[in-house]
Motif scaffolding. Structure first.
Motif, PDB file in Angstrom:
ATOM      1  N   LEU A 280      59.075 -83.120   9.836  1.00  0.00           N
ATOM      2  CA  LEU A 280      59.211 -83.852  11.100  1.00  0.00           C
ATOM      3  C   LEU A 280      60.151 -83.124  12.056  1.00  0.00           C
ATOM      4  CD1 LEU A 280      58.773 -86.337  12.908  1.00  0.00           C
ATOM      5  CD2 LEU A 280      60.618 -87.478  11.628  1.00  0.00           C
ATOM      6  N   ASN A 281      61.269 -82.633  11.540  1.00  0.00           N
ATOM      7  CA  ASN A 281      62.229 -81.925  12.394  1.00  0.00           C
ATOM      8  C   ASN A 281      61.599 -80.663  13.001  1.00  0.00           C
ATOM      9  OD1 ASN A 281      64.218 -83.807  11.878  1.00  0.00           O
ATOM     10  ND2 ASN A 281      65.128 -82.645  10.199  1.00  0.00           N
ATOM     11  N   ARG A 282      60.889 -79.911  12.179  1.00  0.00           N
ATOM     12  CA  ARG A 282      60.252 -78.691  12.684  1.00  0.00           C
ATOM     13  C   ARG A 282      59.161 -79.016  13.709  1.00  0.00           C
ATOM     14  NH1 ARG A 282      57.447 -73.881   9.007  1.00  0.00           N
ATOM     15  NH2 ARG A 282      56.703 -72.628  10.779  1.00  0.00           N
ATOM     16  N   LEU A 283      58.428 -80.091  13.467  1.00  0.00           N
ATOM     17  CA  LEU A 283      57.397 -80.531  14.410  1.00  0.00           C
ATOM     18  C   LEU A 283      58.029 -80.903  15.752  1.00  0.00           C
ATOM     19  CD1 LEU A 283      54.347 -81.399  14.748  1.00  0.00           C
ATOM     20  CD2 LEU A 283      55.103 -83.691  14.100  1.00  0.00           C
ATOM     21  N   GLN A 284      59.108 -81.655  15.707  1.00  0.00           N
ATOM     22  CA  GLN A 284      59.782 -82.064  16.938  1.00  0.00           C
ATOM     23  C   GLN A 284      60.344 -80.856  17.688  1.00  0.00           C
ATOM     24  OE1 GLN A 284      62.474 -84.892  15.076  1.00  0.00           O
ATOM     25  NE2 GLN A 284      61.295 -86.628  15.871  1.00  0.00           N
ATOM     26  N   GLU A 285      60.839 -79.880  16.961  1.00  0.00           N
ATOM     27  CA  GLU A 285      61.353 -78.667  17.601  1.00  0.00           C
ATOM     28  C   GLU A 285      60.241 -77.930  18.345  1.00  0.00           C
ATOM     29  OE1 GLU A 285      63.121 -76.402  14.503  1.00  0.00           O
ATOM     30  OE2 GLU A 285      64.818 -77.788  14.212  1.00  0.00           O
ATOM     31  N   GLU A 286      59.058 -77.820  17.723  1.00  0.00           N
ATOM     32  CA  GLU A 286      57.949 -77.130  18.397  1.00  0.00           C
ATOM     33  C   GLU A 286      57.514 -77.887  19.646  1.00  0.00           C
ATOM     34  OE1 GLU A 286      54.070 -75.075  16.771  1.00  0.00           O
ATOM     35  OE2 GLU A 286      53.691 -77.231  17.036  1.00  0.00           O
ATOM     36  N   TYR A 298      45.849 -80.741  27.894  1.00  0.00           N
ATOM     37  CA  TYR A 298      44.965 -80.055  26.955  1.00  0.00           C
ATOM     38  C   TYR A 298      45.341 -78.585  26.767  1.00  0.00           C
ATOM     39  CZ  TYR A 298      40.765 -78.648  24.487  1.00  0.00           C
ATOM     40  OH  TYR A 298      39.894 -78.156  23.540  1.00  0.00           O
ATOM     41  N   ALA A 299      45.858 -77.956  27.806  1.00  0.00           N
ATOM     42  CA  ALA A 299      46.203 -76.535  27.721  1.00  0.00           C
ATOM     43  C   ALA A 299      47.320 -76.278  26.708  1.00  0.00           C
ATOM     44  CB  ALA A 299      46.613 -76.018  29.099  1.00  0.00           C
ATOM     45  N   ASP A 300      48.074 -77.310  26.358  1.00  0.00           N
ATOM     46  CA  ASP A 300      49.175 -77.138  25.410  1.00  0.00           C
ATOM     47  C   ASP A 300      48.699 -77.061  23.956  1.00  0.00           C
ATOM     48  OD1 ASP A 300      51.294 -77.292  27.348  1.00  0.00           O
ATOM     49  OD2 ASP A 300      50.914 -79.448  27.479  1.00  0.00           O
ATOM     50  N   VAL A 301      47.491 -77.494  23.697  1.00  0.00           N
ATOM     51  CA  VAL A 301      47.018 -77.607  22.316  1.00  0.00           C
ATOM     52  C   VAL A 301      47.095 -76.271  21.582  1.00  0.00           C
ATOM     53  CG1 VAL A 301      44.998 -78.076  20.877  1.00  0.00           C
ATOM     54  CG2 VAL A 301      45.544 -79.587  22.795  1.00  0.00           C
ATOM     55  N   GLU A 302      46.662 -75.202  22.213  1.00  0.00           N
ATOM     56  CA  GLU A 302      46.638 -73.905  21.530  1.00  0.00           C
ATOM     57  C   GLU A 302      48.037 -73.384  21.210  1.00  0.00           C
ATOM     58  OE1 GLU A 302      45.609 -70.401  23.927  1.00  0.00           O
ATOM     59  OE2 GLU A 302      45.411 -71.766  25.636  1.00  0.00           O
ATOM     60  N   HIS A 303      49.047 -73.893  21.889  1.00  0.00           N
ATOM     61  CA  HIS A 303      50.421 -73.438  21.638  1.00  0.00           C
ATOM     62  C   HIS A 303      51.130 -74.289  20.579  1.00  0.00           C
ATOM     63  CE1 HIS A 303      49.920 -70.792  25.044  1.00  0.00           C
ATOM     64  NE2 HIS A 303      49.633 -71.813  25.829  1.00  0.00           N
ATOM     65  N   LEU A 304      50.556 -75.428  20.229  1.00  0.00           N
ATOM     66  CA  LEU A 304      51.175 -76.309  19.236  1.00  0.00           C
ATOM     67  C   LEU A 304      50.623 -75.965  17.850  1.00  0.00           C
ATOM     68  CD1 LEU A 304      50.970 -79.608  21.312  1.00  0.00           C
ATOM     69  CD2 LEU A 304      53.057 -78.322  20.759  1.00  0.00           C
ATOM     70  N   LYS A 305      50.965 -74.779  17.387  1.00  0.00           N
ATOM     71  CA  LYS A 305      50.372 -74.252  16.150  1.00  0.00           C
ATOM     72  C   LYS A 305      50.873 -74.979  14.902  1.00  0.00           C
ATOM     73  CE  LYS A 305      49.644 -69.715  18.231  1.00  0.00           C
ATOM     74  NZ  LYS A 305      49.928 -68.256  18.176  1.00  0.00           N
ATOM     75  N   TYR A 306      52.153 -75.257  14.850  1.00  0.00           N
ATOM     76  CA  TYR A 306      52.675 -75.967  13.686  1.00  0.00           C
ATOM     77  C   TYR A 306      52.151 -77.403  13.657  1.00  0.00           C
ATOM     78  CZ  TYR A 306      55.909 -77.618  10.103  1.00  0.00           C
ATOM     79  OH  TYR A 306      56.450 -78.144   8.948  1.00  0.00           O
ATOM     80  N   THR A 307      52.012 -78.006  14.833  1.00  0.00           N
ATOM     81  CA  THR A 307      51.448 -79.353  14.924  1.00  0.00           C
ATOM     82  C   THR A 307      50.041 -79.378  14.335  1.00  0.00           C
ATOM     83  OG1 THR A 307      52.737 -79.765  16.935  1.00  0.00           O
ATOM     84  CG2 THR A 307      50.869 -81.236  16.502  1.00  0.00           C
ATOM     85  N   ARG A 308      49.242 -78.366  14.669  1.00  0.00           N
ATOM     86  CA  ARG A 308      47.890 -78.279  14.111  1.00  0.00           C
ATOM     87  C   ARG A 308      47.947 -78.153  12.584  1.00  0.00           C
ATOM     88  NH1 ARG A 308      42.816 -76.660  15.899  1.00  0.00           N
ATOM     89  NH2 ARG A 308      43.645 -76.246  17.981  1.00  0.00           N
ATOM     90  N   MET A 309      48.879 -77.348  12.076  1.00  0.00           N
ATOM     91  CA  MET A 309      49.012 -77.179  10.628  1.00  0.00           C
ATOM     92  C   MET A 309      49.353 -78.501   9.951  1.00  0.00           C
ATOM     93  SD  MET A 309      51.135 -73.577  10.749  1.00  0.00           S
ATOM     94  CE  MET A 309      51.625 -73.657   9.037  1.00  0.00           C
ATOM     95  N   VAL A 310      50.231 -79.282  10.580  1.00  0.00           N
ATOM     96  CA  VAL A 310      50.618 -80.577  10.020  1.00  0.00           C
ATOM     97  C   VAL A 310      49.405 -81.503   9.943  1.00  0.00           C
ATOM     98  CG1 VAL A 310      51.959 -82.680  10.462  1.00  0.00           C
ATOM     99  CG2 VAL A 310      53.035 -80.438  10.704  1.00  0.00           C
TER     100      VAL A 310
END
Length: 333
Positions: A280-286, A298-310
């Motif tokens: 959760l902490n790492r997700l919030q940091e990203e 929508y343009a932010d989706v490709e930059h939220l890589k760790y969020t996608r992994m979660v």
């Protein structure tokens, strides 16, 4: 196929059938761990395939050798003959009309609505937190997804119908699954508890969906969405008569597919995050780094890589759709 494959025998068959009724995803995982990639369940006369190569053979390489089968006949009592349950030309027509609605361009256009409705829910959570009120996250996620599906796909505000649709779809889906995993199936007119639950759920869902369709048919405002495109496609088939039943079937299918799978995925993700503070902490940091305090688009989706992994790991652990059934049209080796 020869019945020499590994699988439960004797009293374990009863345990397996009971496990499938109680938690079929967990029971299938147990069967996989004990018997491997292919499991035969004698009483249900089912083969369960876990290996990706077998799944590819059935779903992608040789779909002509399989049909959707008897389980989908149960689903038809809720969904009708829509995209999920139909086959052949009926399926191809629905796929052609609906497929383009989920292109990247169209999904990107949904982003402002998704953000607005999500912020409204977050504000509700903040008020509840200040007052010390508990929240049912599963209900909240389902309600949010229904609102998003209603507005983005049908141009409909479902606020007054959210509780009815949510409870009916949940009750209907639970009854349908219970019927599908039962080793003995009786006609739905037989007065059994799950049959009654299914019929009542369908009646309540129909009332909301048909009302939504009538509003769209009499709406003079031209608004491009799934429902308007479905109406246009049916008008091209028969300019003198709209098939209300087909509209109902496709709308009900999209409502169920468009909200239940996503809401379940998000609910389990939030649960897992509550159990793993480091993630959760790492997700919030990203999120803080990418968004910088602003609302996402929508343009932010490709930059939220760790969020996608979660999200992907959550769906691996708790898949919204843990299995797909098919029935063979011919004998297979």
């Amino acid at each position: 196929m020869q019945h020499t494959l590994l699988g439960p025998r004797g009293i374990e068959i009863v345990k397996t059938l009971w496990g499938l009724r109680a938690n079929y995803a967990e029971e299938y995982h147990r069967l996989f761990q004990k018997y491997g990639d292919v499991v035969f369940i004698p009483v249900a006369n089912r083969y369960v395939f876990f290996h990706p190569d077998d799944v590819q053979y059935i779903l992608r390489d040789h779909p002509d050798k399989f049909c959707k089968g008897v389980d989908y006949e149960v689903l038809k009592h809720i969904l009708g003959n829509g995209l999920l349950t139909s086959e052949g030309e009926r399926w191809r027509t629905a796929r052609r009309v609906l497929g383009g609605e989920f292109s990247i361009r169209n999904v990107a256009a949904f982003a402002p609505t998704i953000t607005t409705l999500t912020n409204q829910l977050l504000q509700t959570w903040q008020r509840s937190a200040r007052l010390g009120e508990p929240r049912n996250v599963a209900d909240d996620m389902m309600g949010l997804m229904l609102k998003i599906a209603g507005q983005t796909l049908f141009g409909a505000i479902l606020n007054e119908d959210i509780d009815t649709v949510r409870e009916s779809l949940t009750r209907g889906a639970q009854a349908a699954v219970a019927i599908m995993v039962s080793p003995i199936r009786l006609p739905l007119w037989v007065p059994l508890p799950n049959h009654s639950k299914l019929r009542k759920a369908v009646h309540q869902i129909d009332a909301v969906v048909y009302r939504m369709i009538e509003r769209k048919l009499h709406d003079r405002e031209i608004q491009q969405n799934v429902l308007s495109k479905l109406i246009k496609a049916l008008q091209q088939e028969d300019p003198h008569a709209i098939d209300h039943r087909r509209l109902r079937d496709e709308c009900t299918t999209i409502l169920l597919a468009g909200h239940e799978t996503t809401s379940n995925a998000l609910t389990w993700t939030l649960y897992l995050l509550s159990q793993h503070r480091d993630v959760l902490n790492r997700l919030q940091e990203e999120i803080a780094q990418v968004l910088g305090g602003r609302h996402p688009d929508y343009a932010d989706v490709e930059h939220l890589k760790y969020t996608r992994m979660v999200l992907q790991e959550s769906m691996r652990l708790y898949p919204p759709v843990p299995g797909i059934t098919r029935q063979s049209n011919e004998a297979l080796e």
